[in-house]
Design a protein around this motif. Structure first.
Motif, PDB file in Angstrom:
ATOM      1  N   ILE A  69       0.827  -1.211   0.000  1.00  0.00           N
ATOM      2  CA  ILE A  69       0.000   0.000   0.000  1.00  0.00           C
ATOM      3  C   ILE A  69       0.862   1.261   0.000  1.00  0.00           C
ATOM      4  O   ILE A  69       0.589   2.205  -0.731  1.00  0.00           O
ATOM      5  N   TYR A  70       1.907   1.279   0.819  1.00  0.00           N
ATOM      6  CA  TYR A  70       2.655   2.517   1.008  1.00  0.00           C
ATOM      7  C   TYR A  70       3.914   2.639   0.166  1.00  0.00           C
ATOM      8  O   TYR A  70       4.584   3.656   0.201  1.00  0.00           O
ATOM      9  N   GLU A  71       4.255   1.640  -0.617  1.00  0.00           N
ATOM     10  CA  GLU A  71       5.419   1.737  -1.490  1.00  0.00           C
ATOM     11  C   GLU A  71       5.052   2.594  -2.702  1.00  0.00           C
ATOM     12  O   GLU A  71       4.106   2.304  -3.422  1.00  0.00           O
ATOM     13  N   ASP A  72       5.789   3.642  -2.919  1.00  0.00           N
ATOM     14  CA  ASP A  72       5.598   4.549  -4.065  1.00  0.00           C
ATOM     15  C   ASP A  72       4.202   5.151  -4.134  1.00  0.00           C
ATOM     16  O   ASP A  72       3.704   5.462  -5.221  1.00  0.00           O
ATOM     17  N   GLY A  76      -2.271  11.785  -4.467  1.00  0.00           N
ATOM     18  CA  GLY A  76      -3.258  11.671  -5.537  1.00  0.00           C
ATOM     19  C   GLY A  76      -3.579  10.230  -5.918  1.00  0.00           C
ATOM     20  O   GLY A  76      -4.610   9.953  -6.525  1.00  0.00           O
ATOM     21  N   ASN A  77      -2.702   9.300  -5.573  1.00  0.00           N
ATOM     22  CA  ASN A  77      -2.879   7.886  -5.912  1.00  0.00           C
ATOM     23  C   ASN A  77      -2.347   7.042  -4.739  1.00  0.00           C
ATOM     24  O   ASN A  77      -1.284   6.433  -4.824  1.00  0.00           O
ATOM     25  N   PRO A  78      -3.111   6.983  -3.621  1.00  0.00           N
ATOM     26  CA  PRO A  78      -2.592   6.340  -2.406  1.00  0.00           C
ATOM     27  C   PRO A  78      -2.335   4.842  -2.548  1.00  0.00           C
ATOM     28  O   PRO A  78      -1.500   4.296  -1.835  1.00  0.00           O
ATOM     29  N   LEU A  79      -3.002   4.157  -3.453  1.00  0.00           N
ATOM     30  CA  LEU A  79      -2.768   2.726  -3.642  1.00  0.00           C
ATOM     31  C   LEU A  79      -1.786   2.434  -4.767  1.00  0.00           C
ATOM     32  O   LEU A  79      -1.538   1.281  -5.088  1.00  0.00           O
ATOM     33  N   ASN A  80      -1.262   3.481  -5.392  1.00  0.00           N
ATOM     34  CA  ASN A  80      -0.299   3.344  -6.484  1.00  0.00           C
ATOM     35  C   ASN A  80      -0.858   2.496  -7.631  1.00  0.00           C
ATOM     36  O   ASN A  80      -0.195   1.616  -8.161  1.00  0.00           O
ATOM     37  N   ALA A 157      -4.029  -5.275  -8.519  1.00  0.00           N
ATOM     38  CA  ALA A 157      -4.442  -3.951  -9.006  1.00  0.00           C
ATOM     39  C   ALA A 157      -3.247  -3.099  -9.395  1.00  0.00           C
ATOM     40  O   ALA A 157      -3.347  -2.250 -10.290  1.00  0.00           O
ATOM     41  N   GLN A 158      -2.087  -3.336  -8.770  1.00  0.00           N
ATOM     42  CA  GLN A 158      -0.902  -2.544  -9.081  1.00  0.00           C
ATOM     43  C   GLN A 158      -0.111  -3.092 -10.262  1.00  0.00           C
ATOM     44  O   GLN A 158       0.867  -2.484 -10.684  1.00  0.00           O
TER      45      GLN A 158
END
Length: 161
Positions: A69-72, A76-80, A157-158
């Protein structure tokens, strides 16, 4: 011999597994370390082993979820989540989610056992087992299944390729 250890050539089913009966066919308890959480005494090596496995599993799932979740991520796009992926990537994402939903067994198996084994049935068929520990074990497995789903959703999703 403990209640969870199998004996003889019965396909790996223990005496407890064979003694708990549902409506028409016997209910088979899973052959997993999670079963030790309710088939073994609280102050025993198998119970401690199962608790350690649960702790390691939860730690890995939570760390992976946090990392995914927090990598990169950005405000504006918290889930990357990638924007504008191609059709084949999007199709692969949906297929991966479908396969993951079909392959995950912790949640449906735990819900099935909770539905089929009542406190009275467990007390009648296996009086040495505690119903509260059985419910705790099922809830641990259900929560673990949902953590797996959340991780799977974020990873799929990523995906960009």
């Amino acid at each position: 011999e403990t209640p969870s250890s199998g004996a003889g050539n019965d396909g790996g089913k223990s005496d407890v597994d064979q003694s708990i009966a549902g409506y028409e066919e016997p209910i088979v308890l899973t052959q997993s370390t999670h079963s030790f959480l309710f088939t073994e005494r609280t102050c025993s090596v198998p119970f401690a082993f199962a608790l350690a496995i649960v702790g390691i599993s939860y730690t890995c799932l939570i760390l992976a979820l946090y990392n995914n979740i927090y990598e990169d991520s950005s405000p504006g796009n918290p889930l990357n989540l990638p924007v504008g992926v191609t059709f084949d990537v999007r199709a692969a994402q949906y297929l991966a989610l479908l396969i993951g939903l079909l392959m995950e067994e912790e949640i449906p198996e735990s819900l099935y056992l909770l539905r089929m084994i009542s406190e009275r049935t467990l007390r009648d068929k296996a009086p040495d087992l505690k119903f509260g520990k059985f419910v705790f074990c099922a809830c641990v497995r259900i929560l673990m299944g949902y953590l797996f789903y959340f991780n799977m959703f974020i990873v799929v999703a990523q995906a960009t390729a």
